[in-house]
Design a protein around this motif. Sequence first.
Motif, PDB file in Angstrom:
ATOM      1  N   UNK A  58      -1.677  66.098  34.255  1.00 58.43           N
ATOM      2  CA  UNK A  58      -0.783  65.066  33.726  1.00 58.43           C
ATOM      3  C   UNK A  58      -1.353  64.425  32.466  1.00 58.43           C
ATOM      4  N   UNK A  59      -2.649  64.135  32.501  1.00 61.82           N
ATOM      5  CA  UNK A  59      -3.306  63.540  31.332  1.00 61.82           C
ATOM      6  C   UNK A  59      -3.322  64.519  30.161  1.00 61.82           C
ATOM      7  N   UNK A  60      -3.433  65.798  30.466  1.00 57.28           N
ATOM      8  CA  UNK A  60      -3.375  66.830  29.418  1.00 57.28           C
ATOM      9  C   UNK A  60      -1.986  66.867  28.798  1.00 57.28           C
ATOM     10  N   UNK A  61      -0.951  66.794  29.632  1.00 56.01           N
ATOM     11  CA  UNK A  61       0.425  66.791  29.125  1.00 56.01           C
ATOM     12  C   UNK A  61       0.694  65.568  28.251  1.00 56.01           C
ATOM     13  N   UNK A  62      -0.043  64.488  28.509  1.00 53.18           N
ATOM     14  CA  UNK A  62       0.112  63.262  27.719  1.00 53.18           C
ATOM     15  C   UNK A  62      -0.816  63.239  26.505  1.00 53.18           C
ATOM     16  N   UNK A  63      -1.520  64.338  26.258  1.00 46.85           N
ATOM     17  CA  UNK A  63      -2.444  64.471  25.120  1.00 46.85           C
ATOM     18  C   UNK A  63      -3.638  63.526  25.192  1.00 46.85           C
ATOM     19  N   UNK A  64      -4.031  63.151  26.410  1.00 50.12           N
ATOM     20  CA  UNK A  64      -5.225  62.328  26.581  1.00 50.12           C
ATOM     21  C   UNK A  64      -6.439  63.187  26.918  1.00 50.12           C
ATOM     22  N   UNK A  65      -6.185  64.378  27.435  1.00 45.98           N
ATOM     23  CA  UNK A  65      -7.217  65.389  27.670  1.00 45.98           C
ATOM     24  C   UNK A  65      -6.779  66.682  27.014  1.00 45.98           C
ATOM     25  N   UNK A  66      -7.732  67.579  26.832  1.00 48.53           N
ATOM     26  CA  UNK A  66      -7.462  68.913  26.303  1.00 48.53           C
ATOM     27  C   UNK A  66      -8.017  69.909  27.318  1.00 48.53           C
ATOM     28  N   UNK A  67      -7.206  70.900  27.684  1.00 49.22           N
ATOM     29  CA  UNK A  67      -7.654  71.924  28.625  1.00 49.22           C
ATOM     30  C   UNK A  67      -7.769  73.252  27.888  1.00 49.22           C
ATOM     31  N   UNK A  68      -8.983  73.822  27.921  1.00 52.20           N
ATOM     32  CA  UNK A  68      -9.241  75.105  27.277  1.00 52.20           C
ATOM     33  C   UNK A  68     -10.086  75.948  28.210  1.00 52.20           C
ATOM     34  N   UNK A  69      -9.624  77.165  28.493  1.00 52.97           N
ATOM     35  CA  UNK A  69     -10.356  78.095  29.353  1.00 52.97           C
ATOM     36  C   UNK A  69     -10.745  77.462  30.690  1.00 52.97           C
ATOM     37  N   UNK A  70      -9.829  76.699  31.273  1.00 53.62           N
ATOM     38  CA  UNK A  70     -10.064  76.109  32.584  1.00 53.62           C
ATOM     39  C   UNK A  70     -10.982  74.899  32.588  1.00 53.62           C
ATOM     40  N   UNK A  71     -11.325  74.389  31.412  1.00 51.01           N
ATOM     41  CA  UNK A  71     -12.197  73.212  31.329  1.00 51.01           C
ATOM     42  C   UNK A  71     -11.471  72.088  30.594  1.00 51.01           C
ATOM     43  N   UNK A  72     -11.718  70.873  31.062  1.00 46.43           N
ATOM     44  CA  UNK A  72     -11.076  69.686  30.503  1.00 46.43           C
ATOM     45  C   UNK A  72     -12.062  68.927  29.629  1.00 46.43           C
ATOM     46  N   UNK A  73     -11.547  68.433  28.511  1.00 45.89           N
ATOM     47  CA  UNK A  73     -12.325  67.599  27.590  1.00 45.89           C
ATOM     48  C   UNK A  73     -11.440  66.438  27.160  1.00 45.89           C
ATOM     49  N   UNK A  74     -12.055  65.385  26.700  1.00 45.38           N
ATOM     50  CA  UNK A  74     -11.291  64.259  26.165  1.00 45.38           C
ATOM     51  C   UNK A  74     -10.619  64.656  24.861  1.00 45.38           C
ATOM     52  N   UNK A  75      -9.409  64.185  24.663  1.00 40.84           N
ATOM     53  CA  UNK A  75      -8.780  64.287  23.347  1.00 40.84           C
ATOM     54  C   UNK A  75      -9.418  63.203  22.485  1.00 40.84           C
ATOM     55  N   UNK A  76      -9.193  63.233  21.181  1.00 44.45           N
ATOM     56  CA  UNK A  76      -9.743  62.163  20.349  1.00 44.45           C
ATOM     57  C   UNK A  76      -9.298  60.763  20.818  1.00 44.45           C
ATOM     58  N   UNK A  77      -8.041  60.623  21.222  1.00 43.20           N
ATOM     59  CA  UNK A  77      -7.556  59.321  21.693  1.00 43.20           C
ATOM     60  C   UNK A  77      -8.193  58.940  23.020  1.00 43.20           C
ATOM     61  N   UNK A  78      -8.318  59.903  23.930  1.00 45.01           N
ATOM     62  CA  UNK A  78      -8.956  59.628  25.215  1.00 45.01           C
ATOM     63  C   UNK A  78     -10.384  59.155  25.041  1.00 45.01           C
ATOM     64  N   UNK A  79     -11.114  59.825  24.195  1.00 44.91           N
ATOM     65  CA  UNK A  79     -12.521  59.468  23.951  1.00 44.91           C
ATOM     66  C   UNK A  79     -12.631  58.126  23.226  1.00 44.91           C
ATOM     67  N   UNK A  80     -11.788  57.923  22.227  1.00 47.24           N
ATOM     68  CA  UNK A  80     -11.898  56.709  21.403  1.00 47.24           C
ATOM     69  C   UNK A  80     -11.483  55.436  22.140  1.00 47.24           C
TER      70      UNK A  80
END
Length: 127
Positions: A58-80
């Motif tokens: 859900x957070x990925x769909x809202x652009x707060x996280x980024x999912x690549x190759x099965x791993x989640x990372x913060x988006x720039x907005x999520x991190x900031x």
Amino acid sequence: MNPRELLEISGSFWKTCALHAAVKLDVFTVIGDARFTVEEISQKLSGSQKGVERLLNGLTAMDLLVKTDGKYANSPAGKAFLAKDSAKYIGHIICTITICWNRGRNWTRRCCPGVLSEPGLHLAMMS
């Protein structure tokens, strides 16, 4: 007003729930600058893998996280704005809004006492 606009309004509730849950669980700080699998994040949060995965997606769909190759990372907005180690952190404001929202969440029951509400429904969705 059309059906699409009504559904957008309805869907905003779930976005709010996901954001508030993520801030309360400190998801963005836990992830930090790293990339983690759902298993790793579930472990760090001591949460249900299935429920945490739904939240992360859900957070990925809202652009707060980024999912690549099965791993989640913060988006720039999520991190900031949502990681506690950021000087621009606003999670404390979101938590204050959560407190106010929780005080008013039983509007249906207050307005229409004969209507049963399902306060555990959101928990069932996460399990």
